[in-house]
Scaffold this motif. Sequence first.
Motif, mmCIF file in Angstrom:
data_model
loop_
_atom_site.group_PDB
_atom_site.id
_atom_site.type_symbol
_atom_site.label_atom_id
_atom_site.label_comp_id
_atom_site.label_asym_id
_atom_site.label_seq_id
_atom_site.Cartn_x
_atom_site.Cartn_y
_atom_site.Cartn_z
ATOM 1 N N ILE A 42 -14.950 -14.781 -62.479
ATOM 2 C CA ILE A 42 -13.695 -15.378 -62.012
ATOM 3 C C ILE A 42 -12.994 -14.372 -61.120
ATOM 4 O O ILE A 42 -12.881 -13.194 -61.472
ATOM 5 N N TRP A 43 -12.542 -14.837 -59.969
ATOM 6 C CA TRP A 43 -11.774 -14.009 -59.044
ATOM 7 C C TRP A 43 -10.338 -14.504 -59.026
ATOM 8 O O TRP A 43 -10.086 -15.710 -59.018
ATOM 9 N N ARG A 44 -9.384 -13.577 -59.022
ATOM 10 C CA ARG A 44 -7.959 -13.881 -58.827
ATOM 11 C C ARG A 44 -7.641 -13.487 -57.390
ATOM 12 O O ARG A 44 -7.927 -12.364 -56.968
ATOM 13 N N LEU A 45 -7.044 -14.404 -56.664
ATOM 14 C CA LEU A 45 -6.825 -14.212 -55.237
ATOM 15 C C LEU A 45 -5.368 -14.480 -54.877
ATOM 16 O O LEU A 45 -4.596 -14.972 -55.701
ATOM 17 N N ALA A 51 -9.165 -18.413 -51.762
ATOM 18 C CA ALA A 51 -10.065 -19.050 -52.728
ATOM 19 C C ALA A 51 -11.089 -19.933 -52.016
ATOM 20 O O ALA A 51 -12.282 -19.911 -52.342
ATOM 21 N N PHE A 73 -12.600 -23.797 -57.540
ATOM 22 C CA PHE A 73 -11.529 -22.982 -56.970
ATOM 23 C C PHE A 73 -10.262 -23.803 -56.841
ATOM 24 O O PHE A 73 -10.275 -25.025 -56.854
ATOM 25 N N TRP A 75 -5.637 -22.857 -56.108
ATOM 26 C CA TRP A 75 -4.667 -21.903 -55.574
ATOM 27 C C TRP A 75 -4.757 -20.601 -56.366
ATOM 28 O O TRP A 75 -4.447 -20.539 -57.547
ATOM 29 N N GLY A 76 -5.236 -19.541 -55.692
ATOM 30 C CA GLY A 76 -5.245 -18.203 -56.269
ATOM 31 C C GLY A 76 -6.384 -17.880 -57.218
ATOM 32 O O GLY A 76 -6.371 -16.836 -57.859
ATOM 33 N N HIS A 77 -7.380 -18.751 -57.316
ATOM 34 C CA HIS A 77 -8.498 -18.435 -58.215
ATOM 35 C C HIS A 77 -9.776 -19.118 -57.753
ATOM 36 O O HIS A 77 -9.745 -20.151 -57.079
ATOM 37 N N ALA A 78 -10.892 -18.528 -58.114
ATOM 38 C CA ALA A 78 -12.213 -19.118 -57.891
ATOM 39 C C ALA A 78 -13.138 -18.630 -58.987
ATOM 40 O O ALA A 78 -13.002 -17.505 -59.460
ATOM 41 N N SER A 79 -14.047 -19.493 -59.393
ATOM 42 C CA SER A 79 -15.051 -19.077 -60.378
ATOM 43 C C SER A 79 -16.419 -19.587 -59.939
ATOM 44 O O SER A 79 -16.543 -20.625 -59.292
ATOM 45 N N ASP A 107 -14.410 -6.348 -55.074
ATOM 46 C CA ASP A 107 -13.031 -6.517 -55.579
ATOM 47 C C ASP A 107 -12.011 -5.954 -54.628
ATOM 48 O O ASP A 107 -12.178 -5.065 -53.906
#
Length: 107
Positions: A42-45, A51, A73, A75-79, A107
Motif C-alpha cells: 500500500i502506498w500513501r500519496l 495515485a 486506488f 484519493w491519496g492511496h494505492a494498493s 518511497d
Amino acid sequence: MTLARQPITQGAHRLEPETLAARLAELPGWTLTPDGDAIRRIWRLRDFRQAAALANVVAWQAEAANHHPDIAFGWGHASVAFTTHSAKGVTLNDLIMAARLNLALPD
C-alpha cells in the motif's frame, strides 16, 4: 542476479511458506495477505493524481511482463496485490514483479 532482473516464467509453482517468508523479507513494503494467498503493498500519496499515476505505472509494468496484479486506488492511496491464480498462491513471479515495482516506485 537480482530478483527484479529475473525473467517471468510460465508454470511457476506456489512457494512454500518458509521460502516465501525469507524472500518477502527482501522486499520492503510488501506483506503477505491474511489468507496467505497474495502479497500486497500500500502506498500513501499526496493526492488522486499521484495515485492514478502510480496505478498506471503498475499497469504498464504488468502488461509488459504479462503478469497482472489487482490494483486499487483512490484519493491519496494505492494498493497492489500479486498472486498467481494457476498456482493458487504466491510464486517467484509475484516476487519478481514486486521487486520490479520497488525499483520503479521508490518511497
